[in-house]
Scaffold this motif. Structure first.
Motif, PDB file in Angstrom:
ATOM      1  N   LEU A   1      50.811 -13.870 -52.800  1.00 28.87           N
ATOM      2  CA  LEU A   1      51.389 -15.207 -52.857  1.00 28.87           C
ATOM      3  C   LEU A   1      51.594 -15.659 -54.302  1.00 28.87           C
ATOM      4  CD1 LEU A   1      49.510 -17.104 -50.000  1.00 28.87           C
ATOM      5  CD2 LEU A   1      51.804 -16.111 -49.971  1.00 28.87           C
ATOM      6  N   GLY A   2      50.666 -15.305 -55.178  1.00 29.74           N
ATOM      7  CA  GLY A   2      50.834 -15.655 -56.587  1.00 29.74           C
ATOM      8  C   GLY A   2      52.052 -14.982 -57.182  1.00 29.74           C
ATOM      9  N   SER A   3      52.277 -13.720 -56.818  1.00 35.65           N
ATOM     10  CA  SER A   3      53.456 -13.003 -57.302  1.00 35.65           C
ATOM     11  C   SER A   3      54.732 -13.629 -56.775  1.00 35.65           C
ATOM     12  CB  SER A   3      53.365 -11.527 -56.880  1.00 35.65           C
ATOM     13  OG  SER A   3      54.547 -10.825 -57.221  1.00 35.65           O
ATOM     14  N   LEU A   4      54.726 -13.984 -55.491  1.00 32.95           N
ATOM     15  CA  LEU A   4      55.911 -14.589 -54.882  1.00 32.95           C
ATOM     16  C   LEU A   4      56.198 -15.963 -55.478  1.00 32.95           C
ATOM     17  CD1 LEU A   4      58.128 -14.387 -52.798  1.00 32.95           C
ATOM     18  CD2 LEU A   4      56.519 -15.180 -51.068  1.00 32.95           C
ATOM     19  N   ALA A   5      55.146 -16.745 -55.722  1.00 35.63           N
ATOM     20  CA  ALA A   5      55.322 -18.095 -56.267  1.00 35.63           C
ATOM     21  C   ALA A   5      55.970 -18.073 -57.644  1.00 35.63           C
ATOM     22  CB  ALA A   5      53.974 -18.813 -56.337  1.00 35.63           C
ATOM     23  N   ARG A   6      55.787 -16.995 -58.381  1.00 32.34           N
ATOM     24  CA  ARG A   6      56.380 -16.906 -59.717  1.00 32.34           C
ATOM     25  C   ARG A   6      57.873 -16.605 -59.663  1.00 32.34           C
ATOM     26  NH1 ARG A   6      51.425 -14.159 -60.704  1.00 32.34           N
ATOM     27  NH2 ARG A   6      52.429 -12.114 -60.665  1.00 32.34           N
ATOM     28  N   GLU A   7      58.403 -16.256 -58.485  1.00 32.00           N
ATOM     29  CA  GLU A   7      59.801 -15.848 -58.399  1.00 32.00           C
ATOM     30  C   GLU A   7      60.651 -16.698 -57.470  1.00 32.00           C
ATOM     31  OE1 GLU A   7      60.446 -11.512 -58.317  1.00 32.00           O
ATOM     32  OE2 GLU A   7      58.276 -11.320 -58.241  1.00 32.00           O
ATOM     33  N   VAL A   8      60.047 -17.403 -56.518  1.00 31.33           N
ATOM     34  CA  VAL A   8      60.854 -18.184 -55.575  1.00 31.33           C
ATOM     35  C   VAL A   8      61.496 -19.374 -56.287  1.00 31.33           C
ATOM     36  CG1 VAL A   8      59.511 -17.517 -53.556  1.00 31.33           C
ATOM     37  CG2 VAL A   8      58.860 -19.560 -54.858  1.00 31.33           C
ATOM     38  N   VAL A   9      62.599 -19.861 -55.716  1.00 29.67           N
ATOM     39  CA  VAL A   9      63.268 -21.027 -56.276  1.00 29.67           C
ATOM     40  C   VAL A   9      63.118 -22.250 -55.377  1.00 29.67           C
ATOM     41  CG1 VAL A   9      64.945 -19.593 -57.493  1.00 29.67           C
ATOM     42  CG2 VAL A   9      65.498 -20.467 -55.209  1.00 29.67           C
ATOM     43  N   GLY A  10      62.726 -22.059 -54.110  1.00 35.31           N
ATOM     44  CA  GLY A  10      62.586 -23.182 -53.197  1.00 35.31           C
ATOM     45  C   GLY A  10      61.686 -22.843 -52.034  1.00 35.31           C
ATOM     46  N   SER A  11      61.763 -23.649 -50.982  1.00 35.68           N
ATOM     47  CA  SER A  11      60.885 -23.455 -49.830  1.00 35.68           C
ATOM     48  C   SER A  11      61.468 -22.500 -48.806  1.00 35.68           C
ATOM     49  CB  SER A  11      60.602 -24.809 -49.156  1.00 35.68           C
ATOM     50  OG  SER A  11      61.745 -25.264 -48.443  1.00 35.68           O
ATOM     51  N   SER A  12      62.701 -22.027 -49.021  1.00 37.51           N
ATOM     52  CA  SER A  12      63.372 -21.249 -47.972  1.00 37.51           C
ATOM     53  C   SER A  12      63.872 -19.895 -48.447  1.00 37.51           C
ATOM     54  CB  SER A  12      64.551 -22.056 -47.410  1.00 37.51           C
ATOM     55  OG  SER A  12      65.490 -22.336 -48.430  1.00 37.51           O
TER      56      SER A  12
END
Length: 426
Positions: A169-180
């Motif tokens: 989740l930490g890795s994903l949070a650094r790359e996502v731009v929004g909630s979807s």
């Protein structure tokens, strides 16, 4: 079983030798004691620990609070995007309270859905780890005495899996731009992350306000589906859960990796559990069908979003075509969403279906108009399936026989004996 360095005794003399020396075990227990006492949840994952690890991962690389100017830019972009979408879709607005999140806020607000998705597979992992850690190497007479240890090992397994999920989740949070970003309803709130938008913009010779508005269009389009297609949320999350039910843990590979594992070494635990390679889908017809339904549902969501965003941006955003291609490349190269799915539920998405789904939605709009295209979402039995993605023309031609303007009347089950029968939802 290989002896640990410096240990010359026969491991059969000490059935717990595989866990390391007493000093190593004591150090590990001290390290995890606070975590155990702070999380009485008996579930398969120590989610409080997972959240803490994820937040630490993003804070370590810099996760400042959202400034008022950034918040205002995001809210204005989402509101403007929502107005543009009114012109190209009949689905109502899904943007009620647009927000700008930091990466830490994204973690906190999406964990409830991640928990729903990851717990089924995590439960299998923890059960297998408890049995493998406890039973392997124990002579029969010792197994009867190991009951309390088994409970402790399952708690440790919960923490180990929680650590892996937290890293993901930490890795994903650094790359996502929004909630979807991954096409699933992770939150009821439409939101963009200024940090994620900035990371997405790196290397692009496009004005930042155009990039922000394009990403806002995608976010707002997703939320129109998630908020106003009443069956979609349960269908998507249910498809993930059904697929996860067929996931097994590669016991032999796990047992091999656990030999001599240093429980006080987070990097080694990450290596043991990382990448999802221990998770193996069952090759059954039911599992294949669940995978097909999930892939098709995700592709249909993303394909519809791409179609309406392209239409909304046409003539308004000069860089829309280039940005659309950037998003497609980002998905096709196996980005953060695919890696995280592999880690959390043993599933790798196949982005190649997204282009096919977009072609189907465009063809349907050309044939039936915007209202007819969007009306297909009114009932799951009318949704395209995997075969329809292979041949959009056939689906469009078949849909032309329905009066799609009256889908509000289709909530009642179809009568037996109809020629086409209900469609598989994908």
């Amino acid at each position: 079983m290989t002896d640990l360095p410096g240990r010359e005794n026969d491991p059969n003399d000490n059935p717990f030798a595989m866990f390391g020396s007493p000093e190593q075990i004591a150090a590990a227990m001290r390290q995890f004691a606070d975590m155990l006492s702070a999380s009485p949840d008996a579930g398969p994952v120590n989610w409080e620990m997972a959240k803490n690890i994820a937040r630490h991962a993003v804070v370590a690389e810099g996760d400042p609070s959202v400034m008022e100017g950034e918040r205002r830019q995001i809210v204005e972009a989402l509101n403007l995007a929502d107005l543009w979408l009114n012109e190209v879709t009949t689905l109502p607005s899904g943007v009620v309270n647009p927000q700008a999140w930091s990466r830490s806020e994204w973690i906190e607000k999406t964990v409830p859905v991640w928990k729903q998705l990851a717990d089924p597979v995590a439960a299998r992992m923890v059960e297998t780890m408890g049995g493998t850690l406890g039973a392997s190497g124990l002579p029969p007479e010792a197994q009867a005495m190991a009951g309390p240890l088994m409970g402790m090992l399952k708690q440790m397994g919960s923490m180990m899996v929680g650590q892996q999920i937290g890293q993901a989740l930490g890795s994903l949070a650094r790359e996502v731009v929004g909630s979807s970003d991954i096409g699933l309803p992770l939150s009821d709130t439409a939101a963009l992350l200024p940090g994620g938008v900035a990371a997405f913009s790196q290397g692009l010779e496009t004005p930042s306000d155009e990039i922000r508005l394009y990403l806002a269009l995608r976010e707002a389009a997703h939320h129109r589906l998630f908020q106003h297609v009443p069956w979609l949320r349960a269908h998507l999350l249910g498809a993930v859960e059904e697929y996860a039910q067929g996931i097994t843990v590669d016991v032999s590979a796990l047992e091999e990796k656990l030999q001599g594992l240093d429980l006080s070494n987070p990097a080694q635990i990450q290596e043991v559990l990382g990448g999802g390679e221990l998770l193996k889908p069952e090759e059954t017809e039911r599992q294949k069908a669940a995978l097909s339904r999930l892939e098709t549902a995700l592709a249909l969501v993303e394909g519809w979003v791409a179609t309406v965003v392209d239409a909304a941006a046409d003539g308004k955003l000069p860089s829309a075509t280039a940005l659309a291609e950037t998003v497609r490349r980002r998905r096709a190269t196996g980005g953060p969403a695919e890696r995280t799915f592999a880690t959390l539920v043993g599933l790798e998405l196949r982005p190649r279906r997204l282009r096919e789904a977009a072609a189907l939605w465009k063809a349907l709009a050309d044939e039936r108009g915007v209202e007819g295209r969007d009306a297909v979402w009114g009932h799951p039995d009318l949704m395209p399936n995997a075969e329809d993605l292979d041949d959009p023309g056939r689906f469009v031609k078949g849909e032309a026989e329905f009066d799609l303007s009256g889908l509000s009347d289709l909530e009642e089950p179809e009568q037996p004996g109809e020629e086409d029968g209900p469609r598989d939802a994908g």
